[in-house]
Design a protein around this motif. Structure first.
Motif, PDB file in Angstrom:
ATOM      1  N   GLY A 208     -55.433 -35.243 -96.494  1.00 29.21           N
ATOM      2  CA  GLY A 208     -54.805 -35.960 -95.393  1.00 29.21           C
ATOM      3  C   GLY A 208     -55.702 -36.039 -94.186  1.00 29.21           C
ATOM      4  N   GLN A 209     -56.405 -34.940 -93.893  1.00 31.28           N
ATOM      5  CA  GLN A 209     -57.349 -34.936 -92.778  1.00 31.28           C
ATOM      6  C   GLN A 209     -58.438 -35.981 -93.005  1.00 31.28           C
ATOM      7  OE1 GLN A 209     -59.576 -31.274 -91.009  1.00 31.28           O
ATOM      8  NE2 GLN A 209     -60.929 -32.130 -92.564  1.00 31.28           N
TER       9      GLN A 209
ATOM     10  N   ALA B  20     -48.348 -31.304 -84.337  1.00 29.26           N
ATOM     11  CA  ALA B  20     -49.130 -30.293 -83.613  1.00 29.26           C
ATOM     12  C   ALA B  20     -50.287 -29.859 -84.495  1.00 29.26           C
ATOM     13  CB  ALA B  20     -48.258 -29.106 -83.230  1.00 29.26           C
ATOM     14  N   ASP B  21     -51.479 -29.848 -83.930  1.00 27.73           N
ATOM     15  CA  ASP B  21     -52.713 -29.546 -84.654  1.00 27.73           C
ATOM     16  C   ASP B  21     -53.236 -28.177 -84.211  1.00 27.73           C
ATOM     17  OD1 ASP B  21     -55.407 -29.362 -85.489  1.00 27.73           O
ATOM     18  OD2 ASP B  21     -55.679 -31.537 -85.401  1.00 27.73           O
TER      19      ASP B  21
ATOM     20  N   GLY C  60     -51.153 -34.585-102.457  1.00 26.69           N
ATOM     21  CA  GLY C  60     -52.022 -35.479-101.707  1.00 26.69           C
ATOM     22  C   GLY C  60     -52.195 -35.109-100.258  1.00 26.69           C
ATOM     23  N   LYS C  61     -51.711 -35.959 -99.353  1.00 27.08           N
ATOM     24  CA  LYS C  61     -52.031 -35.830 -97.939  1.00 27.08           C
ATOM     25  C   LYS C  61     -51.262 -34.732 -97.215  1.00 27.08           C
ATOM     26  CE  LYS C  61     -53.380 -40.678 -97.463  1.00 27.08           C
ATOM     27  NZ  LYS C  61     -53.147 -41.963 -96.741  1.00 27.08           N
TER      28      LYS C  61
ATOM     29  N   GLU D 136     -54.218 -38.456 -89.152  1.00 23.73           N
ATOM     30  CA  GLU D 136     -53.142 -37.484 -89.310  1.00 23.73           C
ATOM     31  C   GLU D 136     -53.408 -36.175 -88.578  1.00 23.73           C
ATOM     32  OE1 GLU D 136     -50.203 -37.871 -90.983  1.00 23.73           O
ATOM     33  OE2 GLU D 136     -50.746 -39.963 -91.239  1.00 23.73           O
ATOM     34  N   GLY D 137     -54.650 -35.935 -88.177  1.00 24.84           N
ATOM     35  CA  GLY D 137     -55.011 -34.673 -87.560  1.00 24.84           C
ATOM     36  C   GLY D 137     -55.788 -33.794 -88.509  1.00 24.84           C
ATOM     37  N   SER D 138     -56.132 -32.603 -88.051  1.00 27.11           N
ATOM     38  CA  SER D 138     -56.899 -31.662 -88.859  1.00 27.11           C
ATOM     39  C   SER D 138     -56.045 -31.075 -89.972  1.00 27.11           C
ATOM     40  CB  SER D 138     -57.414 -30.512 -87.986  1.00 27.11           C
ATOM     41  OG  SER D 138     -58.095 -30.983 -86.850  1.00 27.11           O
TER      42      SER D 138
END
Length: 430
Positions: free
Chosen positions: A370-371, A394-395, A355-356, A376-378
């Protein structure tokens, strides 16, 4: 005598090696900048500031330090509340926190430094380096009355990859989700997480090697003491004490001067107090199966690769920035960008829950699902947290880092974990 002499020469050779190689690429260390210089909205960052002030004022947290960086620039770095409510000691930006499981990514990085040097393959059995592991056995029957048990042979042997991805079948002692393993580990005298006792990580790992597994290696994701095993593995492979290896190969090259297993005396007063709520007030957390003062007292010999380090928000952000730079910072090459790519890859299939997020070789990593879920970020954003309520993300796509350091135990009505992350990504303005 001859063997001992050779080992001594290898040790001398190892400790005189330079920290890490220089890089033809030179990314500057983290520095302060105005939010607009990094594409961040000052008004939206002010909402994060207001959130953190509010949760401290409402008594939901005793204190916190938050740091946000983008494109290598720190645009938000603030301290809130108290480092010790009983002593009325205010939180400072350079306060040192017990980062617990945030240690794991640093240990994993150390493993991959040695992997890059051709010292081993990830799918090598750990017994090739730590013979005590021998042939893996799985728990078969267990007696609750006296914690005796029987085992059956595992189909496979534990590999280095299994240990680094939490698929080895090892457990986590006192915090294990299975009561049987909590009892088995306690009876065997396994040292979990951190301690002031006079024991080395090698001594504990050799005890652990004799115990049964939850399941066949590689079969499932079971959060474990695998990174503690790898801390000792690093000592075996490198010939250098684990704490010295981290100092010379990661901390010194990156300028992480406030990251230690055991703090130098001059840094003791910067260590935050672990607190919990008693009758509506924040109080110091008592001694339980561990003493919360472990970073500054006791034998100082147990270098837990899974949970032992203490650090600051800026030091940890520096570590994360190295990853965003593809393994380099300030002209020091810690890892190759191709190694970073492997670390971020899906190493556990759908065993991490799918999943995410998936799990790589050091972090949980956000998937496209997830994005798209939001907050949650990219895709590719990597993260983890720690036992004492610390967290980071961190993205790589947006080049953004968020670190939120707190230090609590017990039940806490703390909404900052999800709100901070969600609001950081909402503050981008470019």
């Amino acid at each position: 005598m001859k063997k001992a002499y050779i080992v001594f020469l290898l040790f001398l050779w190892a400790i005189t090696l330079p920290g890490q190689t220089n890089s033809i690429k030179t990314s500057p260390p983290l520095s302060n900048a105005q939010p607009s210089e990094a594409g961040m909205a000052e008004e939206r960052l002010a909402k994060i500031d207001a959130l953190l002030k509010e949760v401290v004022a409402n008594g939901q947290l005793p204190g916190a330090v938050a740091l946000i960086a983008r494109n290598g620039k720190i645009v938000f770095h603030n301290a809130y509340g108290m480092a010790d409510n009983a002593d009325k000691k205010e939180m400072e930006k350079n306060t040192i926190f017990r980062i617990a499981s945030q240690t794991k990514a640093i240990t994993s990085t150390a493993v991959m430094i040695l992997w890059e040097e051709g010292r081993f393959r990830l799918d090598d059995p750990i017994s090739s380096y730590i013979p005590e592991f021998g042939k893996a056995e799985i728990l078969d029957t267990f007696s609750p009355q006296d914690s005796t048990y029987t085992t059956k042979p595992a189909e496979d042997q534990i590999t280095i990859r299994d240990l680094i991805t939490h698929t080895s079948g090892l457990g986590y002692g006192v915090i294990d989700g299975d009561e049987r393993f909590r009892k088995i580990y306690a009876k065997a005298g396994i040292t979990d997480l951190f301690t002031t006792e006079n024991i080395s990580i090698g001594e504990s790992v050799k005890k652990l090697a004799k115990l049964p597994l939850h399941h066949n290696p590689g079969e499932k994701f079971t959060y474990s003491e695998g990174l503690d095993v790898l801390g000792y593995f690093i000592e075996v492979v490198s010939g250098v004490p684990f704490d010295q290896f981290l100092r010379t190969r990661i901390f010194d090259p990156l300028g992480m001067d406030d990251t230690w297993f055991y703090l130098p005396r001059e840094k003791h007063d910067r260590l935050v107090r672990v607190q919990h709520k008693v009758d509506g007030k924040w109080r110091g957390y008592p001694v339980t199966f561990y003493d919360t003062d472990y970073p500054k007292k006791g034998a100082k010999r147990f270098f837990s690769g899974g949970a032992g380090l203490s650090s600051t928000a800026k030091d940890y952000a520096t570590f994360l920035q190295m990853y965003l730079n593809g393994g380099e910072l300030n002209g020091k090459r810690i890892l190759s960008r191709t190694t970073v790519q492997s670390i971020m890859g899906n190493q556990t299939g759908d065993k991490f829950g799918g999943g995410k997020k998936h799990y790589g070789l050091a972090f949980g990593v956000v998937t496209p699902e997830g994005q798209d879920a939001g907050g949650e970020g990219s895709t590719g954003t990597f993260d983890w947290g720690g036992y004492f309520n610390t967290q980071y993300f961190a993205d790589p796509k947006e080049k953004i880092i968020g670190v939120l350091m707190k230090q609590t135990q017990g039940k806490v009505d703390d909404p900052t974990a999800w709100k901070f992350r969600q609001m950081v990504f909402s503050a981008m303005d470019d």
